[in-house]
Design a protein around this motif. Structure first.
Motif, PDB file in Angstrom:
ATOM      1  N   SER A  35       0.771  -1.212   0.112  1.00 32.21           N
ATOM      2  CA  SER A  35      -0.042   0.010   0.048  1.00 32.21           C
ATOM      3  C   SER A  35       1.019   1.244   0.027  1.00 32.21           C
ATOM      4  N   GLU A  36       1.939   1.241   0.636  1.00 32.17           N
ATOM      5  CA  GLU A  36       2.761   2.424   0.557  1.00 32.17           C
ATOM      6  C   GLU A  36       3.609   2.455  -0.443  1.00 32.17           C
ATOM      7  N   TYR A  37       4.183   1.610  -1.232  1.00 33.81           N
ATOM      8  CA  TYR A  37       4.466   1.360  -2.529  1.00 33.81           C
ATOM      9  C   TYR A  37       3.603   2.046  -3.498  1.00 33.81           C
ATOM     10  N   GLY A  38       2.260   1.678  -3.507  1.00 35.54           N
ATOM     11  CA  GLY A  38       1.355   2.172  -4.351  1.00 35.54           C
ATOM     12  C   GLY A  38       1.203   3.545  -4.178  1.00 35.54           C
ATOM     13  N   GLN A  39       1.118   4.064  -2.978  1.00 34.71           N
ATOM     14  CA  GLN A  39       0.935   5.563  -2.558  1.00 34.71           C
ATOM     15  C   GLN A  39       1.974   6.540  -3.366  1.00 34.71           C
ATOM     16  N   ILE A  40       3.238   5.849  -3.175  1.00 38.12           N
ATOM     17  CA  ILE A  40       4.337   6.655  -3.996  1.00 38.12           C
ATOM     18  C   ILE A  40       4.071   6.574  -5.231  1.00 38.12           C
ATOM     19  N   GLN A  41       4.089   5.478  -6.134  1.00 37.54           N
ATOM     20  CA  GLN A  41       3.799   5.499  -7.485  1.00 37.54           C
ATOM     21  C   GLN A  41       2.323   6.325  -7.731  1.00 37.54           C
ATOM     22  N   TYR A  42       1.382   6.599  -6.823  1.00 41.38           N
ATOM     23  CA  TYR A  42       0.501   7.246  -7.453  1.00 41.38           C
ATOM     24  C   TYR A  42       0.644   8.898  -7.239  1.00 41.38           C
ATOM     25  N   PHE A  43       1.649   9.086  -6.572  1.00 43.80           N
ATOM     26  CA  PHE A  43       1.987  10.637  -6.544  1.00 43.80           C
ATOM     27  C   PHE A  43       2.867  11.067  -7.677  1.00 43.80           C
ATOM     28  N   LYS A  97       1.853  19.423  -1.616  1.00 46.72           N
ATOM     29  CA  LYS A  97       3.051  18.461  -1.592  1.00 46.72           C
ATOM     30  C   LYS A  97       4.095  19.104  -2.263  1.00 46.72           C
ATOM     31  N   ILE A  98       5.056  20.005  -1.846  1.00 45.33           N
ATOM     32  CA  ILE A  98       6.384  20.612  -2.686  1.00 45.33           C
ATOM     33  C   ILE A  98       6.964  19.551  -3.627  1.00 45.33           C
ATOM     34  N   GLU A  99       7.243  18.407  -2.996  1.00 50.35           N
ATOM     35  CA  GLU A  99       8.185  17.338  -3.779  1.00 50.35           C
ATOM     36  C   GLU A  99       7.400  16.976  -5.100  1.00 50.35           C
ATOM     37  N   ILE A 100       6.121  16.956  -5.034  1.00 56.07           N
ATOM     38  CA  ILE A 100       5.631  16.519  -6.300  1.00 56.07           C
ATOM     39  C   ILE A 100       5.711  17.782  -7.322  1.00 56.07           C
ATOM     40  N   GLY A 139      21.149   6.964  -4.648  1.00 57.03           N
ATOM     41  CA  GLY A 139      21.543   7.571  -3.312  1.00 57.03           C
ATOM     42  C   GLY A 139      20.781   8.358  -2.419  1.00 57.03           C
ATOM     43  N   LEU A 140      20.133   9.525  -3.117  1.00 54.07           N
ATOM     44  CA  LEU A 140      19.303  10.483  -2.281  1.00 54.07           C
ATOM     45  C   LEU A 140      18.032   9.704  -1.974  1.00 54.07           C
ATOM     46  N   GLY A 141      17.292   9.063  -3.050  1.00 49.14           N
ATOM     47  CA  GLY A 141      16.090   8.387  -2.627  1.00 49.14           C
ATOM     48  C   GLY A 141      16.122   7.378  -1.219  1.00 49.14           C
ATOM     49  N   ILE A 142      17.103   6.694  -1.238  1.00 44.89           N
ATOM     50  CA  ILE A 142      17.267   5.652  -0.091  1.00 44.89           C
ATOM     51  C   ILE A 142      17.766   6.276   1.200  1.00 44.89           C
ATOM     52  N   THR A 143      18.533   7.274   1.179  1.00 38.54           N
ATOM     53  CA  THR A 143      19.098   8.171   2.085  1.00 38.54           C
ATOM     54  C   THR A 143      17.917   9.133   2.957  1.00 38.54           C
ATOM     55  N   PHE A 144      17.107   9.598   1.953  1.00 42.10           N
ATOM     56  CA  PHE A 144      16.068  10.162   2.388  1.00 42.10           C
ATOM     57  C   PHE A 144      14.943   9.762   2.745  1.00 42.10           C
ATOM     58  N   TYR A 145      14.671   8.417   2.610  1.00 44.11           N
ATOM     59  CA  TYR A 145      13.678   7.592   3.263  1.00 44.11           C
ATOM     60  C   TYR A 145      14.002   7.249   4.634  1.00 44.11           C
ATOM     61  N   PHE A 146      15.351   6.841   4.855  1.00 44.22           N
ATOM     62  CA  PHE A 146      15.556   6.420   6.334  1.00 44.22           C
ATOM     63  C   PHE A 146      15.728   7.754   7.045  1.00 44.22           C
ATOM     64  N   ILE A 147      15.845   8.889   6.553  1.00 42.67           N
ATOM     65  CA  ILE A 147      15.791  10.076   7.468  1.00 42.67           C
ATOM     66  C   ILE A 147      14.437  10.760   7.465  1.00 42.67           C
ATOM     67  N   PHE A 148      13.558  10.920   6.431  1.00 46.86           N
ATOM     68  CA  PHE A 148      12.309  11.517   6.373  1.00 46.86           C
ATOM     69  C   PHE A 148      11.126  10.739   6.238  1.00 46.86           C
ATOM     70  N   VAL A 150       8.629   7.930   4.140  1.00 43.57           N
ATOM     71  CA  VAL A 150       8.370   7.377   2.725  1.00 43.57           C
ATOM     72  C   VAL A 150       8.076   8.782   2.119  1.00 43.57           C
ATOM     73  N   ASP A 151       7.684  10.200   2.423  1.00 40.08           N
ATOM     74  CA  ASP A 151       7.859  11.270   1.621  1.00 40.08           C
ATOM     75  C   ASP A 151       9.208  11.655   1.131  1.00 40.08           C
ATOM     76  N   GLY A 152      10.137  11.219   1.968  1.00 40.57           N
ATOM     77  CA  GLY A 152      11.667  11.364   1.480  1.00 40.57           C
ATOM     78  C   GLY A 152      12.025  11.067   0.116  1.00 40.57           C
ATOM     79  N   ILE A 153      11.563   9.968   0.079  1.00 41.20           N
ATOM     80  CA  ILE A 153      11.637   9.201  -1.554  1.00 41.20           C
ATOM     81  C   ILE A 153      11.553  10.184  -2.680  1.00 41.20           C
TER      82      ILE A 153
END
Length: 371
Positions: A35-43, A97-100, A139-148, A150-153
């Protein structure tokens, strides 16, 4: 020798880049529940839909006009960025969501910059820029995931495109803004805009439509199947990128196109036979993905043929038939998604994808024979 070296550079960049991207998304899929993976793909699909609407200068147009030394690239770049900024503001207002919004701009400058390098046959620079972007995604995707979380991805993915700004400045200075010249080429630009819009929109609309029908969890399974399909298409897309500038100037590319077709057949057979053994080991939580992968694998051969015919047609600056086939594909696919998905789940969604791919391929084959 020069052609072989260019093809090697393209192959290295695309295989390496796709490999990094695939590993990244496979790791993310393993870290997240479906479900989390699906939400990322949705955005990401929301960003993808906004970016394709904004991209007035498609990668094919940029590549063809750059190869032919037609001074329109800076004009199309400026218009695309302006519309992209407007789209980003609208999306920010709708989703907060500024990241989008950042991702929309990243997609635009990525397409323009890489198409410019392809059109100039700067395959070495293309390789460096593409591999850098994919490496930053990883690098950034995985690093930001562990820091921030799911939204960090999404933040990491958006920031991975920042180095393309250098090329965008160079493209902008390569020629003056020339709206009168754009008017004389408006038919080709407009047709390719709609071709690109319809093509990429259907790749994002399906994910957006699937969510209210079967939810984020099933979307996560479907998105993972699409990722396997994308990896399977890499050889075909490399050859498409390689032959497009050559087809634009009338050079023969028959042998390498035959190689692409043969490779697509082998890959299809491997996907269908190996998926039941590999996927349960790596992704035990994605219980729906095996059948989806086996079905969508059937689209590899017709999709490859479509790419090869598209290169030849675009090289001749003919694009009306491509627009027609993209519209037909989108109509069939979206119609079948809405019809079959509520009944068969993601199996129905992938069946719609295959049927639409075959229909598009058949139409282009008939058109090419008649032409």
């Amino acid at each position: 020798m020069k052609k072989n070296n260019s093809l090697f550079l393209l192959s290295f960049a695309n295989i390496g880049g796709t490999g990094l991207t695939a590993i990244f998304w496979f790791i993310i899929a393993a870290l997240l529940v479906p479900s989390e993976y699906g939400q990322i793909q949705y955005f990401i699909s929301i960003a993808g839909l906004a970016y394709v609407i904004s991209l007035l200068g498609t990668s094919e147009v940029i590549s063809v006009y750059t190869a032919k030394k037609i001074k329109l690239v800076s004009t199309l770049t400026l218009l695309s960025i302006i519309t992209g900024i407007i789209a980003s503001i609208v999306v920010l207002f709708l989703f907060s969501k500024i990241e989008i919004s950042l991702l929309i701009i990243g997609f635009i400058i990525n397409d323009i910059a890489l198409a410019y390098l392809i059109g100039n046959k700067f395959f070495g620079k293309y390789s460096k820029y593409l591999i850098t972007q994919k490496g930053l995604t990883f690098g950034l995707g995985i690093t930001f995931y562990f820091i921030f979380g799911v939204d960090g991805i999404l933040f990491g993915l958006a920031l991975s495109y920042t180095h393309f700004i250098i090329l965008i400045f160079k493209i902008s200075k390569s020629s003056k803004i020339n709206l009168p010249l754009l008017k004389t080429r408006l038919s080709f630009v407009t047709n390719n805009y709609w071709i690109n819009t319809v093509g990429i929109a259907k790749n994002n609309l399906d994910k957006i439509i699937v969510v209210p029908l079967i939810g984020f969890e099933s979307l996560g399974n479907y998105a993972l199947a699409l990722q396997v399909y994308a990896v399977s298409m890499i050889i075909s897309k490399i050859i498409y990128q390689y032959v497009l500038p050559h087809d634009s100037v009338g050079e023969t590319t028959t042998k390498i196109k035959l190689f692409a077709l043969f490779s697509s057949i082998i890959i299809t057979l491997l996907i269908i036979s190996l998926a039941p053994y590999i996927m349960p080991i790596i992704f035990p939580e994605y219980v729906e993905v095996i059948s989806a992968i086996q079905i969508i694998g059937l689209a590899i051969i017709p999709s490859t043929i479509t790419l090869l015919l598209t290169s030849k047609i675009l090289g001749n600056e003919e694009s009306k038939i491509l627009l027609s086939t993209r519209i037909i594909f989108a109509a069939i696919f979206i119609g079948l998604v809405v019809t079959l998905t509520p009944i068969y789940g993601i199996v129905g969604t992938t069946m719609g994808f295959v049927i639409a791919s075959v229909a598009q391929c058949i139409i282009l084959i008939v058109y090419s024979k008649l032409k």
